[in-house]
Scaffold this motif. Structure first.
Motif, mmCIF file in Angstrom:
data_model
loop_
_atom_site.group_PDB
_atom_site.id
_atom_site.type_symbol
_atom_site.label_atom_id
_atom_site.label_comp_id
_atom_site.label_asym_id
_atom_site.label_seq_id
_atom_site.Cartn_x
_atom_site.Cartn_y
_atom_site.Cartn_z
ATOM 1 N N THR A 108 0.837 -1.189 0.000
ATOM 2 C CA THR A 108 0.000 0.000 0.000
ATOM 3 C C THR A 108 0.877 1.246 0.000
ATOM 4 N N ALA A 125 -3.472 8.554 -7.557
ATOM 5 C CA ALA A 125 -3.595 7.099 -7.542
ATOM 6 C C ALA A 125 -4.053 6.557 -8.893
ATOM 7 N N GLU A 126 -4.883 7.296 -9.598
ATOM 8 C CA GLU A 126 -5.332 6.856 -10.921
ATOM 9 C C GLU A 126 -4.160 6.772 -11.894
ATOM 10 N N LYS A 129 -2.176 3.666 -11.057
ATOM 11 C CA LYS A 129 -2.877 2.474 -11.560
ATOM 12 C C LYS A 129 -2.685 2.326 -13.068
ATOM 13 N N ASP A 133 -0.969 -0.964 -14.445
ATOM 14 C CA ASP A 133 -1.786 -1.808 -15.314
ATOM 15 C C ASP A 133 -1.063 -2.068 -16.629
ATOM 16 N N LYS A 153 -3.441 -7.135 -9.307
ATOM 17 C CA LYS A 153 -4.315 -5.984 -9.519
ATOM 18 C C LYS A 153 -3.777 -4.777 -8.768
ATOM 19 N N THR A 154 -4.149 -3.609 -9.269
ATOM 20 C CA THR A 154 -3.820 -2.340 -8.617
ATOM 21 C C THR A 154 -5.136 -1.619 -8.341
ATOM 22 N N GLU A 155 -5.357 -1.264 -7.083
ATOM 23 C CA GLU A 155 -6.621 -0.661 -6.679
ATOM 24 C C GLU A 155 -6.410 0.767 -6.184
ATOM 25 N N VAL A 156 -7.293 1.648 -6.596
ATOM 26 C CA VAL A 156 -7.308 3.017 -6.084
ATOM 27 C C VAL A 156 -8.126 3.034 -4.799
ATOM 28 N N VAL A 162 -2.972 3.942 -2.993
ATOM 29 C CA VAL A 162 -3.136 2.867 -3.954
ATOM 30 C C VAL A 162 -2.614 1.573 -3.335
ATOM 31 N N VAL A 164 -1.389 -2.412 -4.243
ATOM 32 C CA VAL A 164 -0.963 -3.358 -5.270
ATOM 33 C C VAL A 164 -0.982 -4.755 -4.669
#
Length: 533
Positions: A108, A125-126, A129, A133, A153-156, A162, A164
């Motif tokens: 994180t 964070a976008e 990602k 990605d 996966k990578t999450e906002v 973020v 990972v």
């Protein structure tokens, strides 16, 4: 040193000095005429710095770059979530802080706020990602995708947070996030084609891209909106590709260049006498070798590959090619790499080499071809191999190529059976400073070109399993055991002739401060400044 060995070394020096003359200047004579004993006048901060480098750049897309020289220029433009300091400690860069769960499957990152990319896009964070990605997409065919193949996966989580998640544990994943391949690219730029992105970069770094004229120069300028007060300290940096080592030295002597990397070892003493110029050295993570295509005759036979190892005098190589500014390689990774395990070296023994060749069915030797770069030093290396191998009946054809051509010839082949490559004059620096990236891209059977850098087309199921086990655990002790066993197997099967771990050698004007080289062979440009008396 025995008299016979001394005479051999001296004869090699003579052979290679003569060879070097045709490549544009490896001898002291090439540069002594331009010697200047007056201190150079520092350029103004507005004029900026000129850096002479060994060859042309290949790409400005960090996700799809495979050479440290290109990463050096990119280090002015891009930054990652994490990075390395001068001692290869991992430090936050675009991340304010980060944490991992107990089994190292979730990382994180809390991001620094208020940062914008050079094209005005916000860093958040976008954006992280979008980058991860792209890097973790198995269909991307990016040269550095294997560094992030474990990313599930990578999450906002919020605008500046973020997470990972990995497919399995990997304790050295922070090293991968610190690799220059993890440079954050503007989401706007990511919308371009890969080809356009490779020549039109937009990052968050201290310098912005201006222009790139292949073979002539690459220019960056000060990022006026850089977040760190007082940085950068110069307004412009211009990189100039100069393949001839003598010409790079001459540019330092005349003041045409403010910084030069690399400096050829046989030019060090010349520059030590130059007023106003300093020579810096430090141990590297680089391993120099030449690989043998184990899918092509005669290199399918381990006896032939071992013969090639016995046929090369590594001590003479270090003396002739590096003027002593190197140490003999005793594994397929350098000593400063995490989980290094020393092996028993192949001592120089041409008679043993001949015996093995005869046992393999080549009593009269054979003919083969090596591909490599065009710089003075690389051509000197290949001339050395040619002379050495001729002593055991092996005729070596040397084919130097420009970086783009060489890349196309090696990484433009999808089917290993179609590869024309026989021998490749290579060097590798695991810029993560960890054994995983020091070995997996070079020895995994999943790393054949164009996917990665296994130019030996080496395949061993045990090695594949050990590399995967090292990748799949967060237990550092277990990782060390797996990598130690893998190093032993690879060393014994000899898909390479490992040669040396060279020192990093670079020259600079005394008025240049803050600009240095990391042990990985990548420049650190952030603190570069011109200091006037």
């Amino acid at each position: 040193m025995k008299l016979s060995r001394l005479l051999t070394v001296l004869s090699l020096v003579l052979v290679l000095v003569v060879a070097g003359c045709s490549s544009g200047g490896d001898t002291e004579e090439d540069t002594s005429s331009s010697k200047n004993n007056d201190k150079k006048t520092p350029p103004s901060s507005e004029e900026g710095l000129t850096i002479a480098v060994e060859s042309n750049f290949t790409s400005l897309d960090p996700h799809d770059t495979n050479d440290n020289q290109s990463y050096s220029a990119q280090s002015a433009i891009y930054e990652g979530l994490l990075g390395f300091d001068k001692d290869l400690n991992i430090v936050p860069v675009l991340a304010k802080e980060y944490s991992a769960n107990e089994d190292s499957t979730e990382f994180t990152f809390t991001l620094k706020e208020g940062i914008t990319f050079h094209d005005g896009a916000p860093f958040n964070a976008e954006a992280v990602k979008a980058n991860l990605d792209r890097l973790s997409d198995p269909e991307s065919q990016l040269r550095r995708a294997s560094l992030f193949e474990l990313v599930e996966k990578t999450e906002v989580l919020s605008e500046y947070e973020v997470k990972v998640t990995l497919k399995e544990p990997f304790g050295a994943m922070p090293n991968n996030f610190a690799h220059p391949a993890a440079g954050m690219i503007s989401p706007k730029a990511l919308e371009q084609s890969n080809q356009d992105l490779a020549r039109n970069p937009a990052g968050t770094g201290p310098f912005k891209f201006v222009e790139w004229k292949s073979g002539d120069h690459l220019t960056v300028e000060k990022n006026e909106e850089y977040r760190e007060e007082g940085l950068p300290k110069v307004d412009k940096i211009e990189f100039k590709p100069v393949p001839e080592s003598g010409s790079r030295v001459a540019m330092l002597q005349t003041g045409e260049a403010d910084f030069a990397f690399p400096v050829a070892p046989n030019q060090v003493e010349t520059l030590k006498e130059e007023e106003g110029v300093s020579i810096e050295t430090k141990p590297s993570l680089v391993v120099k070798y030449f690989s043998m295509n184990t899918m092509k005759e005669p290199f399918t036979d381990p006896k032939v590959r071992k013969a090639m190892n016995y046929a090369i005098d590594k001590e003479a190589y270090i003396k002739v090619v590096y003027d002593g500014y190197a140490t003999q390689t005793k594994s397929v990774i350098a000593p400063n790499t995490q989980h290094y395990e020393e092996q028993e070296v192949y001592e120089y023994d041409p008679e043993k080499a001949k015996e093995l060749l005869a046992e393999a069915g080549y009593p009269d030797g054979f003919e083969t071809t090596i591909w490599g770069g065009t710089s003075s030093l690389k051509q000197k290396m290949m001339s050395f191999y040619k002379q050495q191998l001729s002593q055991v009946g092996v005729t070596l054809n040397v084919v130097p190529m420009e970086g783009g051509t060489l890349g196309d010839k090696i990484w433009g082949v999808d089917n290993p059976e179609d590869a024309e490559l026989e021998l490749y004059n290579g060097g590798w620096s695991p810029s993560t400073a960890d054994a995983d990236w020091g070995m997996r891209p070079l020895f995994s059977s999943n790393s054949f070109p164009p996917d990665a850098y296994n130019t030996a087309y080496y395949k061993n199921e045990n090695v594949d399993e050990l590399l995967q086990k090292g990748l799949s655990t967060a237990d550092d002790k277990e990782r060390g055991e797996y990598y130690a066993e893998a190093q032993k197997i690879i060393w014994d099967e000899s898909p390479w002739v490992p040669l040396a771990v060279p020192d990093i050698l670079y020259g600079k004007q005394d008025y240049v401060e803050g600009l240095t080289m990391l042990s990985s062979g990548v420049m650190d440009l952030k603190q570069a400044e011109i200091v006037s008396e």
